[in-house]
Design an enzyme around this catalytic site. Structure first.
Site, PDB file in Angstrom:
ATOM      1  N   ARG A 108      18.779 -65.395  67.697  1.00 46.07           N
ATOM      2  CA  ARG A 108      19.497 -65.824  68.883  1.00 46.07           C
ATOM      3  C   ARG A 108      20.200 -67.147  68.590  1.00 46.07           C
ATOM      4  NH1 ARG A 108      16.485 -67.745  72.207  1.00 46.07           N
ATOM      5  NH2 ARG A 108      14.420 -67.247  71.407  1.00 46.07           N
ATOM      6  N   TYR A 256      23.017 -59.048  66.494  1.00 44.85           N
ATOM      7  CA  TYR A 256      21.570 -59.203  66.335  1.00 44.85           C
ATOM      8  C   TYR A 256      20.820 -59.337  67.660  1.00 44.85           C
ATOM      9  CZ  TYR A 256      17.015 -60.929  65.092  1.00 44.85           C
ATOM     10  OH  TYR A 256      15.654 -61.055  64.993  1.00 44.85           O
ATOM     11  N   LYS A 265      16.865 -60.914  76.874  1.00 50.43           N
ATOM     12  CA  LYS A 265      16.844 -62.277  77.428  1.00 50.43           C
ATOM     13  C   LYS A 265      18.009 -62.509  78.398  1.00 50.43           C
ATOM     14  CE  LYS A 265      13.492 -63.248  74.478  1.00 50.43           C
ATOM     15  NZ  LYS A 265      12.080 -63.171  74.859  1.00 50.43           N
ATOM     16  N   HIS A 285       9.268 -65.361  81.369  1.00 55.49           N
ATOM     17  CA  HIS A 285       9.011 -65.087  79.965  1.00 55.49           C
ATOM     18  C   HIS A 285       7.496 -64.962  79.775  1.00 55.49           C
ATOM     19  CE1 HIS A 285       9.621 -66.496  75.525  1.00 55.49           C
ATOM     20  NE2 HIS A 285       9.752 -65.198  75.630  1.00 55.49           N
ATOM     21  N   SER A 307       7.343 -69.446  71.240  1.00 49.92           N
ATOM     22  CA  SER A 307       7.278 -68.666  70.011  1.00 49.92           C
ATOM     23  C   SER A 307       6.092 -69.082  69.147  1.00 49.92           C
ATOM     24  CB  SER A 307       8.583 -68.858  69.220  1.00 49.92           C
ATOM     25  OG  SER A 307       8.498 -68.246  67.966  1.00 49.92           O
ATOM     26  N   CYS A 309       2.859 -68.625  69.371  1.00 54.17           N
ATOM     27  CA  CYS A 309       1.650 -69.135  70.006  1.00 54.17           C
ATOM     28  C   CYS A 309       0.684 -68.015  70.388  1.00 54.17           C
ATOM     29  CB  CYS A 309       2.001 -69.967  71.235  1.00 54.17           C
ATOM     30  SG  CYS A 309       2.825 -71.521  70.860  1.00 54.17           S
ATOM     31  N   ASP A 332       6.363 -59.430  76.833  1.00 53.89           N
ATOM     32  CA  ASP A 332       7.384 -60.477  76.737  1.00 53.89           C
ATOM     33  C   ASP A 332       7.942 -60.956  78.069  1.00 53.89           C
ATOM     34  OD1 ASP A 332       8.989 -62.199  75.098  1.00 53.89           O
ATOM     35  OD2 ASP A 332      10.697 -60.890  75.450  1.00 53.89           O
ATOM     36  N   ARG A 427      12.261 -58.458  62.719  1.00 53.68           N
ATOM     37  CA  ARG A 427      11.747 -57.831  63.936  1.00 53.68           C
ATOM     38  C   ARG A 427      11.405 -56.356  63.756  1.00 53.68           C
ATOM     39  NH1 ARG A 427      11.389 -61.353  68.651  1.00 53.68           N
ATOM     40  NH2 ARG A 427      12.339 -63.287  67.911  1.00 53.68           N
TER      41      ARG A 427
END
Length: 644
Positions: A108, A256, A265, A285, A307, A309, A332, A427
């Site tokens: 992103r 992407y 998102k 989120h 991210s 975690c 997510d 991914r």
């Protein structure tokens, strides 16, 4: 056949006696003729037809393909990309594919992602003079119009425009929303089919209703030079823009992930949060999981993490406590609302997982590994010589003696190569229904009832394993003041502690101060059943730099305490930052000795410094937009620390 390259439609992947993909019906739109090679433009509802025709006149594709979401269509597009060299089959599995992108198009692009409103303050808080704002990017309507005029006219020349009708949430649910994405990338179509519900059923459910308009182009009209890895993109001109008042998203130049899969998102969070503010709900989120204890009592929680975690790991957790079951609703994004009885409920608007591959293994997340064994599209992972996938974290789970081809096409990659085999942000895009622990109610249009909200971050020192907020308002403050150690996947260098409020920093669809007011407003309604709000930290280290808490499946022990607290168990100790568990409140049966005193310790000097950092952040980023209630909570935290 026009626009189909070297595809032989007589032997097309649809497997039908009559080719479904054909030269197409010529349709005049304005002064231009388009070949509609699949679907019928005249059958589209007036609003959808008008949108498609408007953008076709602008982008000038050679063909138009209206997606029906069928298996046959998907097989055709996968075969098309295979022949174009855009993807390669991972032959070890059933219908698994690998795409390698241009190395300049791997993540992103936050710095080129904008919200467009006439008034800048509607998008981002005005920071302190001389300070760079870090809570979103604004672009004026005039500047956006100029950017559009330099990019979109003729951008799909020679390509096919795919029309993707998609639903965020179960088709026809009263809380679901419909989008129409126009794209010139077959990769986007195939990934959107995994990540959302697409096709004819969506158009039928939409009827004459409104939808989110989504335009995407790789930004490379034909003819062009052969792109790197056969991955067309235009990084120099990449821009991802959102126009909330128009329910519109426009993305140019990147193929992407979140830049091109506009339901993720862009819609589910940025436009979603704007819609939530306007309509009285939340787009967050957050993962959603169900926890069932040995007595058969089930509760659902949502959790927000930056991210790296442990978000996906928690969403698909394999509990170690005997008799416990954890089931995944979503990994997510959560759309949440209070129902007529005052109960907070949530749905997962997505239909698939778009997870970070490195670090995922049977040891860390076996359910994710089982989810990706078929019908999955991988991007920028490495490939083994037996046709299997590979990335960092799988070193102990692959057969010996196999060669590894890196994401950069190094045919003989080894750990000594000096570069990772897979890109750190590589991914897997896998259907959620393939996850072995999907909750039986994950597609319930009524959503699932939420008993607790968790925030969390990667904090090596000072922050206890878990603490509970004193109230809804204090919980909103906890979310607003979230901080976490930056990781390799972020755009920042080094392991600095970054502010990431609500784990939403890149995803707010409007002014963060107004977002906080939206959350606070629900606390003023006594008829609502407000869930308790928590903060967790799996990553605290001891003096030797080792993690104190084992994490992964053992995190179910913390979830167990949260569920018991939801039932009113009084197993807490009050501290200046919130309630922490009593030292014996968390079930440690079967674990090696753990220093719970250290793990739950709230060091006064550390937290006094934390107050200063939070104060500076609020003063610099929201000098005029911080709600008074949040400032009051910070002041009260400081007072409690001084009285300790």
């Amino acid at each position: 056949m026009p626009g189909l390259g070297n595809i032989d439609t007589k032997n097309n992947a649809y497997g039908t006696s009559e080719p479904v993909i054909s030269p197409g019906k010529l349709v005049r739109v304005g002064s231009r003729l388009f070949s509609v090679i699949h679907g019928d433009l005249s059958n589209l509802r007036p609003k959808v037809k008008e949108y498609v025709e408007q953008k076709a006149r602008l982008c000038k594709p050679e063909n138009i393909h209206i997606c029906d979401g069928s298996e046959a269509e998907n097989n055709y597009l996968l075969d098309l990309m295979k022949r174009q060299g855009m993807i390669t089959p991972l032959r070890k599995y059933e219908n698994n594919w690998l795409a390698r992108t241009d190395p300049s198009d791997v993540a992103r692009v936050e710095s080129r992602t904008y919200i467009c409103t006439p008034n800048k303050n509607d998008t981002i808080p005005t920071p302190k003079e001389g300070v760079k704002g870090k809570l979103g990017n604004w672009i004026s309507p005039e500047d956006l119009e100029k950017a559009f005029s330099e990019r979109y006219p003729g951008c799909m020349q020679g390509r096919t425009m795919y029309v993707i009708p998609y639903s965020m949430g179960p088709i026809g649910s009263p809380v679901s929303k419909v989008g129409i994405e126009l794209t010139d990338s077959p990769y986007v179509v195939c990934c959107m089919r995994i990540m959302t519900r697409i096709g004819s059923a969506v158009l039928k459910a939409l009827g004459d209703g409104d939808f989110v308009k989504c335009l995407h182009s790789v930004g490379q009209p034909l003819p062009m030079e052969t792109p790197i890895n056969n991955w067309p993109c235009n990084p120099a001109k990449t821009i991802i823009s959102h126009i909330p008042e128009n329910n519109e998203i426009c993305s140019f130049g990147s193929g992407y992930g979140g830049n091109s899969l506009l339901g993720k998102k862009c819609f589910a969070l940025r436009i979603g949060s704007f819609l939530g503010k306007r309509e009285g709900w939340f787009a967050e989120h957050m993962l959603i999981v169900g926890i069932t204890n040995p007595q058969g009592v089930k509760k659902y929680i949502v959790a927000a993490f930056p991210s790296a975690c442990g978000k996906t790991n928690l969403a698909m957790l394999t509990p170690t406590l005997p008799g416990y079951k954890v089931e995944c609703v979503g990994d997510d994004i959560a759309w949440m609302w209070f129902d007529k009885e005052g109960q907070l409920r949530a749905i997962n608007p997505e239909y698939g997982f778009f997870g970070v591959a490195p670090g995922t293994s049977h040891k860390t997340n076996s359910n994710a590994m089982y989810s990706m064994q078929k019908n999955t599209i991988f991007t920028n992972v490495a490939e083994m010589s037996d046709g299997g996938f590979y990335w960092e974290g799988l070193e102990n789970e692959v057969p010996k003696g196999l060669r590894i081809k890196s994401w950069l096409n190094d045919e003989n990659w080894t750990p000594e190569s000096g570069k990772p085999a897979a890109h750190p942000n590589s991914r897997f895009c896998a259907p959620a229904k393939q996850c072995p622990i999907m909750d039986p109610y994950w597609e319930d249009p009524k959503g699932v009832p939420i008993s607790a909200i968790i925030f969390g971050g990667r904090r090596p020192e000072g922050v206890p394993l878990i603490y509970e907020s004193f109230s809804w308002t204090h919980g909103v403050f906890v979310g607003a003041s979230m901080r976490s150690e930056a990781t390799a996947a972020a755009e920042y260098k080094g392991k600095v502690i970054m502010h990431d409020p609500f784990a939403m920093r890149p995803f707010f669809g409007y002014n963060f101060g107004q977002y906080l007011q939206h959350w606070l407003s629900f606390g003023k309604n006594p008829a609502l059943k407000h869930p308790k709000i928590y903060h967790v930290n799996w990553f605290r280290k001891n003096a030797e730099g080792k993690f104190i808490w084992p994490g992964f499946g053992e995190n179910c022990r913390v979830l167990d305490w949260i569920c018991r607290r939801a039932d009113g168990e009084p197993s807490v100790v009050e501290t200046p930052i919130g309630y922490i568990p009593k030292e014996d409140a968390i079930d440690l049966q079967g674990l090696p000795p753990i220093d719970m005193k250290e793990l739950l310790y709230v060091p006064k000097d550390f937290w006094k410094n934390e107050v200063k950092e939070i104060h500076n952040y609020f003063e610099e980023q929201l000098p005029n937009d911080l709600p008074a209630e949040i400032q009051a909570e910070l002041n009260k935290l400081e007072e409690r620390l001084n009285l300790q």
